[in-house]
Scaffold this active site. Structure first.
Site, PDB file in Angstrom:
ATOM      1  N   ASP A 206       0.873  -1.169   0.000  1.00 38.07           N
ATOM      2  CA  ASP A 206       0.000   0.000   0.000  1.00 38.07           C
ATOM      3  C   ASP A 206       0.911   1.220   0.000  1.00 38.07           C
ATOM      4  OD1 ASP A 206      -1.369   2.273   0.763  1.00 38.07           O
ATOM      5  OD2 ASP A 206      -2.432   1.342   2.431  1.00 38.07           O
ATOM      6  N   GLN A 209       1.296   6.445   1.042  1.00 38.78           N
ATOM      7  CA  GLN A 209       2.162   7.429   1.693  1.00 38.78           C
ATOM      8  C   GLN A 209       3.623   7.246   1.299  1.00 38.78           C
ATOM      9  OE1 GLN A 209       0.917   9.865   3.454  1.00 38.78           O
ATOM     10  NE2 GLN A 209      -1.178   9.085   3.524  1.00 38.78           N
TER      11      GLN A 209
HETATM   12  C1  LIG Z   1      -5.068   7.503   2.052  1.00 41.76           C
HETATM   13  C2  LIG Z   1      -4.585   6.130   2.278  1.00 41.76           C
HETATM   14  C3  LIG Z   1      -5.252   5.032   1.736  1.00 41.76           C
HETATM   15  C4  LIG Z   1      -6.520   5.164   0.937  1.00 41.76           C
HETATM   16  O1  LIG Z   1      -6.351   5.903  -0.201  1.00 41.76           O
HETATM   17  P1  LIG Z   1      -7.621   6.379  -1.024  1.00 41.76           P
HETATM   18  O2  LIG Z   1      -7.082   7.395  -1.942  1.00 41.76           O
HETATM   19  O3  LIG Z   1      -8.572   6.968  -0.007  1.00 41.76           O
HETATM   20  O4  LIG Z   1      -8.195   5.184  -1.686  1.00 41.76           O
HETATM   21  C5  LIG Z   1      -4.732   3.776   1.968  1.00 41.76           C
HETATM   22  N1  LIG Z   1      -3.604   3.617   2.674  1.00 41.76           N
HETATM   23  C6  LIG Z   1      -2.937   4.642   3.209  1.00 41.76           C
HETATM   24  C7  LIG Z   1      -1.683   4.388   3.956  1.00 41.76           C
HETATM   25  C8  LIG Z   1      -3.409   5.930   3.029  1.00 41.76           C
HETATM   26  O5  LIG Z   1      -2.733   6.959   3.566  1.00 41.76           O
END
Ligand SMILES: *Cc1c(COP(=O)(O)O)cnc(C)c1O
Length: 413
Positions: A206, A209
């Site tokens: 993910d 960030q």
């Molecule tokens: C913001 C965020 C998400 C979700 O991103 P979206 O743009 O809302 O789909 C997932 N993981 C992390 C670490 C985030 O900061």
């Protein structure tokens, strides 16, 4: 770099001048925007790119024979190529446009799990955003998938020593955060990927960030999947990208069905388009993708060595300043962090801290930061107040923020 190999100082004022939203007053005070982990402001070049697209090239993509459609399609595909380059993907065919990290992970939870059986396992960490928890829990409920978690220690770091013990012959995926939105911890994803690879287990990162704080090289990380959101990295909302290494997209079944993702449709059968189209049903966020490409092109042109030092200075100033405030506890003291600081003040509710800071022109986020399980682990069940800086923030703003927190503390305690 200068001739003697040192980096130039980071010219933060010339960067700030490119962000119109930063130059305003809130409640009669100059805005200090420290909510960048929720979303970032946009540079003029991104705003102009989207406006120009609507003024000149707007048309639906991929299906038109006319000139505007050809132009829109070309710009859309150029954006895909830019994203592939920025992530150091091997090919733009490895990039799927999605609405953001949330959709990317839902796509994978759907498509990857096609051949998973009840009792199969996925490893997450305690440091995850709900976007990388809830889709797996939903899958767990639907298919009987077991979720295991890499624990987090009291500094807010992943306990990597625990990982080998979590892996079994039923482990189908390891899915972890690159950088924690809640605590700022930078996770050792390359080491996680190395361990996973030794067991033949795919890794999803993910990256929401990750990208805003430095160049990302998916090949160096060694991950199979990397998900990112444009709005976290100075681009427009509602668009993001999923990187999937090599032939993953050929092997996975599609997620959403509809137009654009097909080769041939008959009532007795459907043949899907080759990837990445196979995963892009319906009209995409065309202007968003083009704006995302513009944001990355702009960011790729910056001096990231200088930015790294500037962000380290912001983090240090924030950490040292807040540490001096009596009764304040910083939640998350990892050795490797981006300038994101979560904190609690004895006797004050995070929500009240955020409201008072807003009255002083300072934007921070309060609450669970879409990471309720993590908030339990770090003993902050009501959540925290979180200041998250981007490279356009100044040391002076950090000083204003710290002084404001000290005042808020005196008002509330
Ligand atoms: C913001 C965020 C998400 C979700 O991103 P979206 O743009 O809302 O789909 C997932 N993981 C992390 C670490 C985030 O900061």
């Amino acid at each position: 770099m200068t001739d003697d190999g040192r980096t130039q100082p980071f010219d933060v004022e010339s960067i700030r001048a490119q962000f119109p939203a930063l130059d305003q007053q809130v409640h009669g005070k100059p805005l200090v925007y420290l909510d960048n982990a929720a979303t970032t402001q946009k540079p003029q070049v991104v705003i102009d790119t989207i406006r120009e697209f609507y003024e000149r090239d707007n048309a639906n993509i991929h299906r038109g024979v006319h000139t505007l459609s050809a132009r829109a399609s070309e710009r859309f595909e150029n954006a895909r190529a830019r994203i592939a380059r920025s992530l150091n993907a091997e090919s733009e065919r490895e990039i799927v446009f999605v609405r953001g990290v949330t959709e990317a992970i839902n796509l994978l939870a759907h498509s990857l799990s096609d051949d998973w059986q009840a009792g199969d396992e996925a490893i997450l960490s305690e440091l995850e955003h709900h976007a990388n928890i809830v889709p797996w829990l939903m899958l767990g409920q639907r298919k009987g998938i077991v979720i295991r978690t890499i624990p987090v220690n009291d500094r807010g770091e992943l306990e990597l020593d625990a990982l080998p013990g979590l892996i079994t012959d039923k482990t189908r995926l390891i899915a972890v955060n690159h950088v924690s939105n809640a605590l700022g911890t930078v996770n050792p994803v390359a080491r996680i990927a190395e361990t996973a690879q030794a067991h033949g287990i795919p890794v999803l990162v993910d990256g929401a960030q990750g990208l805003p704080h430095g160049p990302v090289d998916v090949q160096a990380l060694g991950c199979d999947f990397y998900a990112c959101s444009s709005h976290k990295v100075f681009g427009p909302s509602g668009v993001g990208a999923l990187y999937a290494r090599g032939d993953w997209l050929d092997r996975l079944p599609p997620f959403l069905g509809g137009g654009d993702m097909i080769e041939e449709v008959r009532f007795d059968g459907v043949r899907f388009a080759p990837p990445p189209s196979k995963f892009e049903a319906g009209t995409p966020n065309i202007e968003g993708a083009i704006g995302f490409g513009a944001a990355l092109e702009w960011a790729d042109g910056l001096d990231w060595l200088a930015i790294e030092r500037h962000e380290a200075a912001l983090l240090q100033r924030m950490t040292e300043g807040l540490t001096e405030i009596p009764g304040l506890r910083i939640v998350g003291q990892a050795a490797h962090k981006v300038p994101v600081v979560s904190f609690l003040i004895d006797g004050a509710h995070p929500h009240d801290i955020g409201t008072l800071l807003d009255s002083m022109g300072i934007a921070v986020r309060t609450g669970h930061h879409c990471a309720m399980p993590l908030m339990q682990c770090v003993e902050a069940p009501a959540g925290t107040a979180r200041a998250s800086a981007a490279f356009y923030n100044t040391l002076d703003e950090i000083d204003q923020f710290v002084a404001a927190v000290a005042r808020v503390r005196d008002m509330l305690v």
